[in-house]
Design a protein around this motif. Structure first.
Motif, PDB file in Angstrom:
ATOM      1  N   GLU A  34       0.790  -1.287  -0.029  1.00  0.00           N
ATOM      2  CA  GLU A  34      -0.007   0.049   0.116  1.00  0.00           C
ATOM      3  C   GLU A  34       0.927   1.212  -0.185  1.00  0.00           C
ATOM      4  OE1 GLU A  34      -3.133  -0.120  -0.385  1.00  0.00           O
ATOM      5  OE2 GLU A  34      -3.735  -2.110   0.183  1.00  0.00           O
ATOM      6  N   GLU A  35       0.243   2.233  -0.514  1.00  0.00           N
ATOM      7  CA  GLU A  35       1.066   3.420  -0.745  1.00  0.00           C
ATOM      8  C   GLU A  35       0.951   4.515   0.661  1.00  0.00           C
ATOM      9  OE1 GLU A  35       3.373   4.602  -2.757  1.00  0.00           O
ATOM     10  OE2 GLU A  35       3.136   2.784  -3.965  1.00  0.00           O
ATOM     11  N   GLY A  36       1.787   5.020   1.132  1.00  0.00           N
ATOM     12  CA  GLY A  36       2.002   5.798   2.233  1.00  0.00           C
ATOM     13  C   GLY A  36       1.894   5.050   3.968  1.00  0.00           C
ATOM     14  N   ILE A  37       2.191   5.959   4.785  1.00  0.00           N
ATOM     15  CA  ILE A  37       1.979   5.352   5.865  1.00  0.00           C
ATOM     16  C   ILE A  37       0.673   5.037   6.669  1.00  0.00           C
ATOM     17  CG2 ILE A  37       2.216   7.430   7.150  1.00  0.00           C
ATOM     18  CD1 ILE A  37       3.555   4.242   8.585  1.00  0.00           C
ATOM     19  N   GLU A  38      -0.245   5.724   6.374  1.00  0.00           N
ATOM     20  CA  GLU A  38      -1.774   5.701   6.929  1.00  0.00           C
ATOM     21  C   GLU A  38      -2.255   4.620   6.179  1.00  0.00           C
ATOM     22  OE1 GLU A  38      -4.385   8.963   7.119  1.00  0.00           O
ATOM     23  OE2 GLU A  38      -2.924  10.428   7.473  1.00  0.00           O
ATOM     24  N   ALA A  39      -2.313   4.340   4.869  1.00  0.00           N
ATOM     25  CA  ALA A  39      -2.474   3.288   4.129  1.00  0.00           C
ATOM     26  C   ALA A  39      -1.949   1.925   4.568  1.00  0.00           C
ATOM     27  CB  ALA A  39      -2.571   3.322   2.543  1.00  0.00           C
ATOM     28  N   GLN A  40      -0.801   1.970   4.834  1.00  0.00           N
ATOM     29  CA  GLN A  40       0.057   0.467   5.231  1.00  0.00           C
ATOM     30  C   GLN A  40      -0.566   0.331   6.818  1.00  0.00           C
ATOM     31  OE1 GLN A  40       4.380   0.466   4.791  1.00  0.00           O
ATOM     32  NE2 GLN A  40       4.195   1.461   2.739  1.00  0.00           N
ATOM     33  N   ILE A  41      -0.667   1.463   7.719  1.00  0.00           N
ATOM     34  CA  ILE A  41      -1.118   1.122   9.083  1.00  0.00           C
ATOM     35  C   ILE A  41      -2.470   0.353   8.910  1.00  0.00           C
ATOM     36  CG2 ILE A  41      -1.768   1.820  11.005  1.00  0.00           C
ATOM     37  CD1 ILE A  41       0.202   4.176  10.670  1.00  0.00           C
ATOM     38  N   HIS A  42      -3.225   0.991   8.160  1.00  0.00           N
ATOM     39  CA  HIS A  42      -4.585   0.318   8.141  1.00  0.00           C
ATOM     40  C   HIS A  42      -4.832  -1.166   7.516  1.00  0.00           C
ATOM     41  CE1 HIS A  42      -7.696   3.512   9.192  1.00  0.00           C
ATOM     42  NE2 HIS A  42      -6.870   4.309   8.617  1.00  0.00           N
ATOM     43  N   ARG A  43      -3.857  -1.185   6.275  1.00  0.00           N
ATOM     44  CA  ARG A  43      -3.808  -2.565   5.597  1.00  0.00           C
ATOM     45  C   ARG A  43      -3.034  -3.682   6.820  1.00  0.00           C
ATOM     46  NH1 ARG A  43      -6.195  -5.596   3.059  1.00  0.00           N
ATOM     47  NH2 ARG A  43      -6.512  -3.717   1.721  1.00  0.00           N
ATOM     48  N   VAL A  44      -2.086  -3.283   7.549  1.00  0.00           N
ATOM     49  CA  VAL A  44      -1.559  -4.190   8.629  1.00  0.00           C
ATOM     50  C   VAL A  44      -2.511  -4.668   9.635  1.00  0.00           C
ATOM     51  CG1 VAL A  44       0.105  -4.312  10.507  1.00  0.00           C
ATOM     52  CG2 VAL A  44       0.897  -3.270   8.417  1.00  0.00           C
ATOM     53  N   PHE A  45      -3.408  -3.714  10.056  1.00  0.00           N
ATOM     54  CA  PHE A  45      -4.520  -4.159  10.971  1.00  0.00           C
ATOM     55  C   PHE A  45      -5.379  -5.017  10.293  1.00  0.00           C
ATOM     56  CE2 PHE A  45      -3.328  -0.272  13.799  1.00  0.00           C
ATOM     57  CZ  PHE A  45      -2.902  -0.837  14.793  1.00  0.00           C
ATOM     58  N   GLN A  46      -5.743  -4.527   8.971  1.00  0.00           N
ATOM     59  CA  GLN A  46      -6.704  -5.479   8.287  1.00  0.00           C
ATOM     60  C   GLN A  46      -6.248  -6.954   8.089  1.00  0.00           C
ATOM     61  OE1 GLN A  46      -7.411  -3.295   4.794  1.00  0.00           O
ATOM     62  NE2 GLN A  46      -8.514  -1.523   5.957  1.00  0.00           N
ATOM     63  N   ASN A  47      -4.749  -7.107   7.907  1.00  0.00           N
ATOM     64  CA  ASN A  47      -4.044  -8.347   7.818  1.00  0.00           C
ATOM     65  C   ASN A  47      -4.335  -9.196   9.003  1.00  0.00           C
ATOM     66  OD1 ASN A  47      -3.775  -7.682   5.114  1.00  0.00           O
ATOM     67  ND2 ASN A  47      -1.672  -6.943   5.353  1.00  0.00           N
ATOM     68  N   LEU A  48      -3.856  -8.402   9.963  1.00  0.00           N
ATOM     69  CA  LEU A  48      -3.789  -8.975  11.552  1.00  0.00           C
ATOM     70  C   LEU A  48      -5.310  -9.683  11.780  1.00  0.00           C
ATOM     71  CD1 LEU A  48      -1.540  -6.578  13.441  1.00  0.00           C
ATOM     72  CD2 LEU A  48      -0.879  -8.951  12.727  1.00  0.00           C
ATOM     73  N   ARG A  49      -6.304  -8.526  11.619  1.00  0.00           N
ATOM     74  CA  ARG A  49      -7.685  -9.145  11.621  1.00  0.00           C
ATOM     75  C   ARG A  49      -8.225 -10.374  10.852  1.00  0.00           C
ATOM     76  NH1 ARG A  49     -11.599  -4.445  10.890  1.00  0.00           N
ATOM     77  NH2 ARG A  49     -11.191  -4.804   8.658  1.00  0.00           N
ATOM     78  N   ALA A  50      -7.875 -10.308   9.643  1.00  0.00           N
ATOM     79  CA  ALA A  50      -8.025 -11.580   8.818  1.00  0.00           C
ATOM     80  C   ALA A  50      -7.439 -12.805   9.440  1.00  0.00           C
ATOM     81  CB  ALA A  50      -7.424 -11.263   7.407  1.00  0.00           C
ATOM     82  N   VAL A  51      -5.925 -12.757   9.928  1.00  0.00           N
ATOM     83  CA  VAL A  51      -5.524 -13.702  10.564  1.00  0.00           C
ATOM     84  C   VAL A  51      -6.147 -14.259  11.802  1.00  0.00           C
ATOM     85  CG1 VAL A  51      -3.241 -14.947  11.130  1.00  0.00           C
ATOM     86  CG2 VAL A  51      -3.400 -13.452   9.266  1.00  0.00           C
ATOM     87  N   ALA A  52      -6.546 -13.138  12.546  1.00  0.00           N
ATOM     88  CA  ALA A  52      -7.238 -13.569  14.088  1.00  0.00           C
ATOM     89  C   ALA A  52      -8.771 -14.221  13.601  1.00  0.00           C
ATOM     90  CB  ALA A  52      -7.214 -12.127  14.625  1.00  0.00           C
ATOM     91  N   ASP A  53      -9.238 -13.772  12.533  1.00  0.00           N
ATOM     92  CA  ASP A  53     -10.600 -14.287  12.225  1.00  0.00           C
ATOM     93  C   ASP A  53     -10.455 -15.824  11.858  1.00  0.00           C
ATOM     94  OD1 ASP A  53     -11.913 -11.924  12.562  1.00  0.00           O
ATOM     95  OD2 ASP A  53     -12.093 -11.309  10.617  1.00  0.00           O
ATOM     96  N   ALA A  54      -9.233 -15.992  11.224  1.00  0.00           N
ATOM     97  CA  ALA A  54      -9.217 -17.553  10.505  1.00  0.00           C
ATOM     98  C   ALA A  54      -8.798 -18.374  11.856  1.00  0.00           C
ATOM     99  CB  ALA A  54      -7.891 -17.436   9.585  1.00  0.00           C
ATOM    100  N   ALA A  55      -8.286 -17.753  12.748  1.00  0.00           N
ATOM    101  CA  ALA A  55      -7.892 -18.584  14.085  1.00  0.00           C
ATOM    102  C   ALA A  55      -8.946 -18.698  14.904  1.00  0.00           C
ATOM    103  CB  ALA A  55      -6.661 -17.954  14.711  1.00  0.00           C
ATOM    104  N   GLY A  56     -10.507 -18.277  14.510  1.00  0.00           N
ATOM    105  CA  GLY A  56     -11.418 -18.131  15.546  1.00  0.00           C
ATOM    106  C   GLY A  56     -11.685 -17.025  16.351  1.00  0.00           C
ATOM    107  N   GLY A  57     -10.726 -15.920  16.284  1.00  0.00           N
ATOM    108  CA  GLY A  57     -10.606 -14.934  17.407  1.00  0.00           C
ATOM    109  C   GLY A  57     -10.867 -13.544  16.637  1.00  0.00           C
ATOM    110  N   SER A  58     -10.448 -12.567  17.310  1.00  0.00           N
ATOM    111  CA  SER A  58     -10.735 -11.313  16.810  1.00  0.00           C
ATOM    112  C   SER A  58      -9.506 -10.249  17.272  1.00  0.00           C
ATOM    113  CB  SER A  58     -12.024 -10.588  17.036  1.00  0.00           C
ATOM    114  OG  SER A  58     -12.022 -10.387  18.580  1.00  0.00           O
ATOM    115  N   LEU A  59      -9.464  -9.226  16.907  1.00  0.00           N
ATOM    116  CA  LEU A  59      -8.357  -8.110  17.595  1.00  0.00           C
ATOM    117  C   LEU A  59      -8.767  -7.690  18.711  1.00  0.00           C
ATOM    118  CD1 LEU A  59      -7.886  -5.587  14.680  1.00  0.00           C
ATOM    119  CD2 LEU A  59      -6.443  -7.524  15.133  1.00  0.00           C
TER     120      LEU A  59
END
Length: 129
Positions: A46-71
């Motif tokens: 993603e371009e820029g710090i804000e977009a990268q921070i959001h994408r990192v949290f979205q990616n972490l959330r996706a993996v947490a969801d796949a594990a049966g949890g959440s952020l």
């Protein structure tokens, strides 16, 4: 291999770009590997710090969801940023993904990250009852 160890994988987060799993679950604890601002569909940064921070949290959330949890199950979050000037921006954006009580956290300034990312985060979830 430990029969109680479960490897977590999801297409909703970027595929591993090294020899690691997106997350490993054992005994109700989920250890999330570091996520950078890669879009899981294009595998482009993603371009820029804000977009990268959001994408990192979205990616972490996706993996947490796949594990049966959440952020909300996050007990420890590690943040690595290439410029401490972005510390406040991480805090601002973090409040849109987490609710009080917040996880324990460390923020570390680093010289460089994979793929020239501006931010990387990893964490630990506790999803046991």
């Amino acid at each position: 291999m430990n029969p109680n160890k479960k490897i977590i994988q999801t297409l909703d987060a970027p595929a591993a770009i090294g020899i690691y799993s997106q997350a490993v679950c054992i005994g109700g604890m989920v250890y999330l590997s570091g996520q950078i601002g890669l879009n899981p569909e294009s595998m482009q940064m993603e371009e820029g710090i804000e977009a990268q921070i959001h994408r990192v949290f979205q990616n972490l959330r996706a993996v947490a969801d796949a594990a049966g949890g959440s952020l909300n199950d996050m007990v420890k979050l590690n943040v690595y940023i290439t410029s401490m000037d972005n510390f406040v921006k991480v805090n601002e954006i973090m409040t849109t993904y987490f609710q009080h009580p917040y996880p324990a956290r460390a923020v570390v300034g680093v010289a460089a990250l994979p793929r020239n990312a501006l931010v990387e985060m990893d964490g630990i979830l506790c999803i046991q009852g």
